[in-house]
Design an enzyme around this catalytic site. Sequence first.
Site, PDB file in Angstrom:
ATOM      1  N   HIS A 209     -14.233  -4.343   6.122  1.00  0.00           N
ATOM      2  CA  HIS A 209     -14.422  -3.237   5.172  1.00  0.00           C
ATOM      3  C   HIS A 209     -15.218  -2.076   5.775  1.00  0.00           C
ATOM      4  CE1 HIS A 209     -15.236  -0.957   1.572  1.00  0.00           C
ATOM      5  NE2 HIS A 209     -16.532  -1.207   1.662  1.00  0.00           N
TER       6      HIS A 209
ATOM      7  N   HIS B 182     -23.188   0.830   5.641  1.00  0.00           N
ATOM      8  CA  HIS B 182     -23.399   1.277   4.255  1.00  0.00           C
ATOM      9  C   HIS B 182     -23.652   0.147   3.256  1.00  0.00           C
ATOM     10  CE1 HIS B 182     -19.034   0.430   3.732  1.00  0.00           C
ATOM     11  NE2 HIS B 182     -19.312   0.337   2.446  1.00  0.00           N
ATOM     12  N   ASP B 183     -23.249  -1.094   3.574  1.00  0.00           N
ATOM     13  CA  ASP B 183     -23.444  -2.200   2.625  1.00  0.00           C
ATOM     14  C   ASP B 183     -24.544  -3.180   3.031  1.00  0.00           C
ATOM     15  OD1 ASP B 183     -21.715  -1.625   0.545  1.00  0.00           O
ATOM     16  OD2 ASP B 183     -19.995  -2.591   1.482  1.00  0.00           O
TER      17      ASP B 183
ATOM     18  N   GLU C 110     -27.588  -3.370   0.537  1.00  0.00           N
ATOM     19  CA  GLU C 110     -27.192  -3.884  -0.774  1.00  0.00           C
ATOM     20  C   GLU C 110     -26.823  -5.364  -0.726  1.00  0.00           C
ATOM     21  OE1 GLU C 110     -23.530  -2.913  -3.779  1.00  0.00           O
ATOM     22  OE2 GLU C 110     -24.581  -1.211  -2.917  1.00  0.00           O
ATOM     23  N   ASP C 111     -26.200  -5.813   0.383  1.00  0.00           N
ATOM     24  CA  ASP C 111     -25.615  -7.151   0.415  1.00  0.00           C
ATOM     25  C   ASP C 111     -26.290  -8.143   1.360  1.00  0.00           C
ATOM     26  OD1 ASP C 111     -23.768  -6.189  -1.372  1.00  0.00           O
ATOM     27  OD2 ASP C 111     -22.223  -5.814   0.126  1.00  0.00           O
TER      28      ASP C 111
ATOM     29  N   ASP D  60     -15.357   4.919   1.172  1.00  0.00           N
ATOM     30  CA  ASP D  60     -15.617   3.558   0.692  1.00  0.00           C
ATOM     31  C   ASP D  60     -14.736   3.244  -0.507  1.00  0.00           C
ATOM     32  OD1 ASP D  60     -17.048   1.071   0.255  1.00  0.00           O
ATOM     33  OD2 ASP D  60     -18.161   2.104  -1.318  1.00  0.00           O
TER      34      ASP D  60
END
Length: 747
Positions: A63, A88-89, A92-93, A154
Amino acid sequence: MYEIDEIREAKEIDDKYHQLIDLCNNVTPLSSDDEDTIFRAFSIARKAHSNVRRKSGEPYIFHPLEVAIIAVKEIGIGPVGVVCALLHDVVEDTEITLDELRTVFGDRVAKIIDGLTKISVFDMQIQSIQAENFKKILLAMADDVYVILLKLCDRLHNMRTLDSMENTKQLAISSETQFLYIPLAHRLGLYSIKSELEDLCMKYTNPKEYYRIKDLIDNSQVDRDRYIDEVSRPLREVLDARGFKYTMNGRVKSIFSIWNKMVRKGVPFNEVYDVFAIRIILDVPVEVEKEECWRVYSIITSMFRQNPERTRDWITNPKANGYESLHTTVMGHGGKWLEIQIRSKRMDEIAEKGMAAHFLYKENHPEEDVHNDIVENWLHQIRENLDNSDKNALDFVEDFKQSLYTKEIYLFTPKGQMITMPAGSTVLDFAFAIHTELGLSSMGAKVNSKVVPNNYELRSGAQVQILSSKKVQPTDEWLSFVKTTHAKLEIKKNLREQKKMYKDDGQKKLKSILASMMKKDSPANIEKIKRYFDIDDNLDLYYKIARGKITKEDVERSLQNEKSPWLMLLSPFKSLFGANDKTTGETPADTSLKEQYQYDFGNILLDAKYGNLIPEPATCCNPVPGDDVIGFVEDDRIVVHRTNCRAAIEEMATHKNRIVKAKWRKGEAVSFLAAIEITAMDRRGLLQDLTRVISEEMDLNIRGITIEGSEGVGKGLIMVYVSNLDDLNSLMQKLQAVDGIENVKRI
C-alpha cells in the site's frame, strides 16, 4: 482468492521499489542523498509493516509503495513527498512515533505525517469523528499542501483496492470520498485523480448504472476509434502542412461524467455528444503559446462547423486552479458533435497536475519570485478561514466543501485590476475582497456606472466601484446574501462585537424569565432553548432576548416542546428535505409521503443486531425492491435509503457508526409507490396513451397523474405502485416509446 507466497511477494516488493525510483528519476533525477533518504524510509516502513497484511491478503507494504508510485506518476511529487508516502501509516498503525521520525527525517516530514494520521481517541462530545479527521487534514494542508496531495493518492489506492472490504465499509469509504476528496481533487485541478475517484465511487454506490454505462462505452469503442480517426486524419494533414509540432490523442469521458450528464440533461447515452474528445498538445515556446493555440482554433473552425455555445476560453481567463485550455465543439462526420481541446505542453502539464504543478515548480525553484502564486493565495484563504472560524468540525467541513465546486466570474476595479470571485458574488462580497474595512463600510456600488445596492449579484466582466460611508454598520441581513466565506467571517466577527454590548442585558432578562417559570438558570436549560431555536452560542441567545426577538412565551414553548437531538445532528442536511415543523420535526414531504405509502416496509432484511427495530423508507429517495439500499439508525427505527442517495452519502461520510446493513427480502410481492417525471410534446390523446401503457400493458395501479402543457411542451408527474425495480425500469422504457415523449426519469 489471494495466495500467500513470501518468496514471490519479496520479489514484488523489491520490483515496486525499483519502479518507484525509476519514476522519480524520470521526473527529476535524484541526488545520491535523496535516494539514500528514500531507501531509509522504505526500509523503516517495510520493517514496521512486516507480518501485517491488508484485507486482500497482500503484504501491507504494497500500500505505501503504491501510494508513493501514484504520487510520482500522477502528480510528479518530489523526494520529501515520496518519503512521507512510504511512511504515512507507520505512526497510526505501528509502534514508531512522530518524534522518532522527526529525529531521522526532520520536522517537515514529521508534520506532514502527523497531518495524515487519523484522530485515534473517540470523544463522545464529538458529533462526527470523520468530520474531525477532515478538519485535521485541512488544518495540516493549510501549512503544507503535501498533506492533501498525499491523502488523495492514499485515498485513490484505497478505492482501487476496495473490493476486499465488506459492503458497508465500501459504501462508507466511497461516501467519504464523494463528500470531500473528490471536491478537493477538483479544486486542486487533479482531474485524472478526480475522474478515477468518481468512477470508483459510482462502482460501489450505484453499481447497476456504472456497469451499464461501462458496457455501452466498451461496446462502442470500435465505432468511436473509427470516428476519431476520420476526424483527426484531415486535421493532422493540415497541421503538418502548416509546420506545427504537436501530439494528438483521443480521450473518453469518464463513466460518472457520462451518467451525470445523462441525468442532468435527461438524455440517453447516444445523445451525450461529448462522450469522447480530441486533444491537441502544441510543442511551442511559452511566449507564443496563446497565439499558436488560437491559430489552431482558427484552422479547426474553418474545417468544421462550430457550436458557438460550446466554446470555452480558459487561455485568456484560466480557472482558479490554474487550468488553461481552449475548448471548442464541432460537427464531425455523420452529424455527430465532437469536442476538441487545444493547449500547449506547459498548459497540459498544469491540466494534468493542477495546482500541484505550480506548487512543485515553486518548491524546485525557490529563488524565483512567482507572481500571483495561486496555491499560496488559496492556502492563505484557508488559513484565514480556519483562524477566524468558531464552527464545529461538521459545519466547518460542510462550508469548506461548498466552496470547492463554485464556478467563477471575473470583475474589474475602477483602475482595471481583475478580481476573480465565486459565481453569485454580490457587491458586498466584492467590497470585502478588496479590503475588510471597505466591506464593513460598504453602502452599495457603481457597477458599469449604474448605482446598485450591496445585495446586487455581479456578472462576469463588470467594473465595480464601491461606495462607502463611516456611518454604515453590518447587520444580520448581510449574512443572507453574501457568498464568500471571507465576507461571512468578517461580518460575523463585527456582529459579535456589536452583540457583546447586549450580553448582560439579555442574561438578566433570561434569568428573570426562567425564575418566573420556576426554572433554574442552568446550562442544561440554556442548551434546550438554544437547540430549539437553532442557536449556536450563548451570546446569540442573549442578544436575541435583549432585542426582543425571543420573548418570554418563546422561552416557555422551547422548554415544553424541545426538538430531538437527532434532528439537530441532521441539521447539515435539512435543506434537502424542506423546513422542519417545530413540534413534530417532520417536513411537509414526510407527512404527505407517509399518507401515500400504504404498504408494509417489513420486507427489508437488517443486520441481525438491529432485528428489533422497524425499517422505514427514506422520503428523500423512496427506495423500491431492486435498489441497492443502506440503513441508518434513527432513535428506535432504521431509515432505509438508496445507496446513491445524496443524503445517505453525506450521512455515511460523516456518521459511519450509524450505518446498518440492509437488503431486500426475496420472494415477497409488495407494492411500492414510485414517482416518474415526463417531458413530452403536448398533443391530443397523450394522457390516454400513458394510462393505457401503465394500466393495460403493465397492469400497474396509478395513484395519481398530472400533466401541464405550455407552448407545445407538456410536463407531468406520474405516481404509480410497482413491485420492484425491474417493473419500474420496464415501465419507464415503455413510456419513453410513447409517441411524443421526450424524456422519462425517476424522481
